[in-house]
Write an enzyme that holds these catalytic residues in place. Sequence first.
Site, PDB file in Angstrom:
ATOM      1  N   LYS A 104       0.752  -1.415  -0.134  1.00  0.00           N
ATOM      2  CA  LYS A 104       0.051   0.107  -0.175  1.00  0.00           C
ATOM      3  C   LYS A 104       0.868   1.170  -0.048  1.00  0.00           C
ATOM      4  O   LYS A 104       1.358   1.562   0.946  1.00  0.00           O
ATOM      5  CB  LYS A 104      -0.823  -0.074   1.266  1.00  0.00           C
ATOM      6  CG  LYS A 104      -2.041   1.023   1.230  1.00  0.00           C
ATOM      7  CD  LYS A 104      -2.609   1.667   2.289  1.00  0.00           C
ATOM      8  CE  LYS A 104      -1.720   2.981   2.803  1.00  0.00           C
ATOM      9  NZ  LYS A 104      -1.844   4.223   1.973  1.00  0.00           N
ATOM     10  N   GLU A 179       9.204   0.764  11.473  1.00  0.00           N
ATOM     11  CA  GLU A 179      10.286   1.666  11.297  1.00  0.00           C
ATOM     12  C   GLU A 179       9.494   3.058  11.626  1.00  0.00           C
ATOM     13  O   GLU A 179       8.985   3.313  10.378  1.00  0.00           O
ATOM     14  CB  GLU A 179      10.930   1.553  10.210  1.00  0.00           C
ATOM     15  CG  GLU A 179      12.458   1.834  10.017  1.00  0.00           C
ATOM     16  CD  GLU A 179      12.530   3.400   9.698  1.00  0.00           C
ATOM     17  OE1 GLU A 179      11.940   4.426  10.417  1.00  0.00           O
ATOM     18  OE2 GLU A 179      12.953   3.763   8.489  1.00  0.00           O
ATOM     19  N   CYS A 213      13.161  10.323   8.780  1.00  0.00           N
ATOM     20  CA  CYS A 213      13.099   9.998  10.035  1.00  0.00           C
ATOM     21  C   CYS A 213      14.512   9.683  10.666  1.00  0.00           C
ATOM     22  O   CYS A 213      14.595   9.946  11.700  1.00  0.00           O
ATOM     23  CB  CYS A 213      12.133   8.638  10.387  1.00  0.00           C
ATOM     24  SG  CYS A 213      12.771   7.284   9.066  1.00  0.00           S
ATOM     25  N   GLU A 314       9.185  14.992  16.763  1.00  0.00           N
ATOM     26  CA  GLU A 314       9.725  14.988  15.485  1.00  0.00           C
ATOM     27  C   GLU A 314       8.829  16.024  14.751  1.00  0.00           C
ATOM     28  O   GLU A 314       7.772  15.977  14.577  1.00  0.00           O
ATOM     29  CB  GLU A 314       9.327  13.669  15.068  1.00  0.00           C
ATOM     30  CG  GLU A 314       9.849  13.127  13.436  1.00  0.00           C
ATOM     31  CD  GLU A 314       9.784  12.004  13.109  1.00  0.00           C
ATOM     32  OE1 GLU A 314      10.430  11.515  12.290  1.00  0.00           O
ATOM     33  OE2 GLU A 314       8.440  11.324  13.393  1.00  0.00           O
TER      34      GLU A 314
END
Length: 391
Positions: A104, A179, A213, A314
Amino acid sequence: SQYLAELESKDVGKTIKYARDSDMPFVIDTLRFFAGAARILHGTAAAEYVDFISGGHHKGMGTSMIRREPIGVIGSIVPWNYPLYIAVWQIAPALAAGNTLVVKPASLTPLTTLEVCKLFHEAGLPDGVLNVVTGHGEVVGSELARNTKVDMLALTGDTETGRKIMEKSSSNVKRLHLELGGKAPLIVLEDADLEAAAEGSVVGAYWNTGQDCTAVTRVYVPNKLHDKFVKLITNKAKKFNLGDPMKESTDMGPLISERQRQRAENYIQSGIKQGAKLVCGGKRPKGKIFENGFFLEPTIFTNAEQDMKICKEEIFGPVLSVLKYNKVEDAVQQSNNVIYGLASSVWGKNIAQCLKVANKLKFGTVWINEHGVLVPEMPHGGYKQSGFGKD
């Protein structure tokens, strides 16, 4: 590869030179590596003819063997920041090990994944082995997590999405590889090549417009080197050429969406309110060329403290914070003082000292005098709320 690089640049907004010169070589190398790895799969066996006791009564001789088998159906949820890069990073090893996949792609960036899957089909991959389903994550991603026909799910995304996937995957206790988010520190030691560390900091912070990231988000610098270092990175950041990502002269393109730009701007305002000093960027660039894209200037904060939101959460945008330290132990402690543990780097000339610091950092990857290089033959994954499992 040129066609795919152009498609990726148009779909994501990353620069053509980054898509072509960084993403595509990794994609090609990953396919080649796992094509070779598929030829050297092996199992493990105990020594032949060993004594064994069964139930405490029967003695005999026998051989024990471990047989490696495919997991089955793998669901793969791919993010929008590296659509093709990460799709292939998940597809290649899964196919090499004999699994089938349902991929996806992110709803914002499905184009290159669709194109590459066509190429797999043209290359002779049997129908049904590699499948792509596009759509919104709440619909397609949730179904992959809940569906009992999916044996394992691999997600690269943010930590909040990872939590939701874990809950929904309990239906058949499927295997998970997550992850997730990151908040990468870069530690500059006293003997570091300051020019190299400065270059590594700005490139690591602003590649892919900070939407990574593993991007450098925090730099820890010794007190006595702080002012010189800030001057170096500020001068470099101001030279970044923003604009049309399809032009070779462009160093940084737009963010993926207005929502993502607003998120970064909210963090910038938070940093200012909490007392950090904005020394570079922080605004939308002016000019007609920037009106049709979600652009934001490369941003640098000084006087940052570890408890500020810009240093703990983040951002996923081109925002870099610089923090001072007196002792290396303090820099390590502050680096580890986040919920994430994906990637980090240490910069210095004394490699023994670099390794000593690296061993104390709670991050799945620690680079030394480098930041951001990934290779398919090495595992990549994180500690803590950056997830578990290895690409």
